[in-house]
Design an enzyme around this catalytic site. Structure first.
Site, PDB file in Angstrom:
ATOM      1  N   LYS A  46       0.804  -1.188   0.000  1.00 39.34           N
ATOM      2  CA  LYS A  46       0.000   0.000   0.000  1.00 39.34           C
ATOM      3  C   LYS A  46       0.857   1.267   0.000  1.00 39.34           C
ATOM      4  CE  LYS A  46      -3.664  -2.090   2.742  1.00 39.34           C
ATOM      5  NZ  LYS A  46      -4.360  -2.037   4.028  1.00 39.34           N
ATOM      6  N   ASP A 103       7.542   2.883  -2.224  1.00 39.75           N
ATOM      7  CA  ASP A 103       7.695   4.004  -1.305  1.00 39.75           C
ATOM      8  C   ASP A 103       9.113   4.110  -0.762  1.00 39.75           C
ATOM      9  OD1 ASP A 103       7.413   1.690   0.258  1.00 39.75           O
ATOM     10  OD2 ASP A 103       5.994   2.585   1.666  1.00 39.75           O
ATOM     11  N   ASP A 106      14.690  -0.122   1.435  1.00 40.32           N
ATOM     12  CA  ASP A 106      15.252  -0.271   2.773  1.00 40.32           C
ATOM     13  C   ASP A 106      16.295  -1.396   2.720  1.00 40.32           C
ATOM     14  OD1 ASP A 106      15.603  -0.461   5.540  1.00 40.32           O
ATOM     15  OD2 ASP A 106      13.487  -0.482   6.005  1.00 40.32           O
ATOM     16  N   LYS A 134      16.921   4.239   1.834  1.00 44.08           N
ATOM     17  CA  LYS A 134      17.591   4.128   3.135  1.00 44.08           C
ATOM     18  C   LYS A 134      18.802   3.216   2.950  1.00 44.08           C
ATOM     19  CE  LYS A 134      14.600   3.826   6.630  1.00 44.08           C
ATOM     20  NZ  LYS A 134      13.783   3.218   7.701  1.00 44.08           N
ATOM     21  N   PHE A 155      12.881   5.157  11.526  1.00 42.11           N
ATOM     22  CA  PHE A 155      11.563   4.671  11.126  1.00 42.11           C
ATOM     23  C   PHE A 155      10.744   5.877  10.713  1.00 42.11           C
ATOM     24  CE2 PHE A 155       7.232   3.138  11.546  1.00 42.11           C
ATOM     25  CZ  PHE A 155       7.328   1.978  10.789  1.00 42.11           C
ATOM     26  N   LEU A 156      10.181   5.825   9.492  1.00 39.10           N
ATOM     27  CA  LEU A 156       9.526   6.981   8.885  1.00 39.10           C
ATOM     28  C   LEU A 156       8.057   6.709   8.608  1.00 39.10           C
ATOM     29  CD1 LEU A 156      12.328   7.729   6.265  1.00 39.10           C
ATOM     30  CD2 LEU A 156      12.066   8.717   8.553  1.00 39.10           C
ATOM     31  N   ASP A 162       3.540   4.075   6.512  1.00 38.58           N
ATOM     32  CA  ASP A 162       2.707   3.906   7.698  1.00 38.58           C
ATOM     33  C   ASP A 162       3.428   3.162   8.805  1.00 38.58           C
ATOM     34  OD1 ASP A 162       1.171   0.798   7.804  1.00 38.58           O
ATOM     35  OD2 ASP A 162       2.565   1.323   6.207  1.00 38.58           O
ATOM     36  N   ARG A 168      -0.211   7.314   7.050  1.00 40.20           N
ATOM     37  CA  ARG A 168      -0.107   7.434   5.590  1.00 40.20           C
ATOM     38  C   ARG A 168      -0.566   8.808   5.090  1.00 40.20           C
ATOM     39  NH1 ARG A 168       0.893   2.379   3.448  1.00 40.20           N
ATOM     40  NH2 ARG A 168      -0.039   0.616   4.521  1.00 40.20           N
TER      41      ARG A 168
END
Length: 178
Positions: A46, A103, A106, A134, A155-156, A162, A168
């Site tokens: 999502k 999005d 990582d 990241k 942590f974003l 989310d 979100r």
């Protein structure tokens, strides 16, 4: 100051900076895919939906849209490393020019696995675009073709990202404070 799940949030990327960078990315993508006869933008649900919606509105090329729904985080702040395809594509990508949008890059585990999954479907061309990168968390060798912003190992949340489905809708990107 904003908060989520009882934790304070600090603004990392402002809404105006996001808008500017999305427009720049769209121009870069247009150059890459300007000759495409069948251009498909694939978003990973999502998290990528907000970024992808803004990005495709800025791309001045004929394009189609589809989504893969993958899961690796659940309610956690860490990727489980187990990628589950919840919903596959509705579109056949064989012979198409495909831009895979996510999005955040990582550990690289999810994007690399989905990239390889799409390659098996024989697209004509496959490129990747991520909103955030990241690099400090990478566990597998993988670099996106287009990157919105490089971010620190925090942590974003916000702009589609989310924490257990919360955050979100925040217009900027925020770091969750310890």
């Amino acid at each position: 100051m904003k908060e989520i799940r009882g934790k304070q949030l600090s603004l990392l990327i402002k809404e105006d900076d996001i808008r500017r960078r999305v427009k720049e990315l769209a121009r870069e993508v247009e150059v890459e895919f300007r000759d495409s006869q069948d251009f498909l933008v694939v978003g990973l649900l999502k998290g990528a939906f907000v970024f992808m919606a803004d990005l495709i509105r800025e791309i001045d090329l004929p394009l189609r849209v589809d989504f893969l729904w993958v899961s690796s985080y659940g309610q956690s702040m860490e990727s489980s490393g187990n990628i589950k395809i919840v919903k596959d594509l509705d579109t056949d990508v064989e012979g198409k020019d495909v831009l895979l949008v996510d999005d955040i890059l990582d550990t690289g585990l999810t994007l690399k696995e989905i990239y390889d999954f799409l390659l098996m479907k024989n697209p004509k061309r496959l490129k990747t675009c991520v909103f955030l990168d990241k690099k400090g968390r990478r566990e597998v060798e993988f670099n996106a073709d287009y990157v919105g912003f490089e971010v620190p190992n925090r942590f974003l949340v916000g702009y589609g990202l989310d924490w257990g489905e919360l955050g979100r809708n925040l217009p900027g990107v925020y770091a969750v404070e310890d």
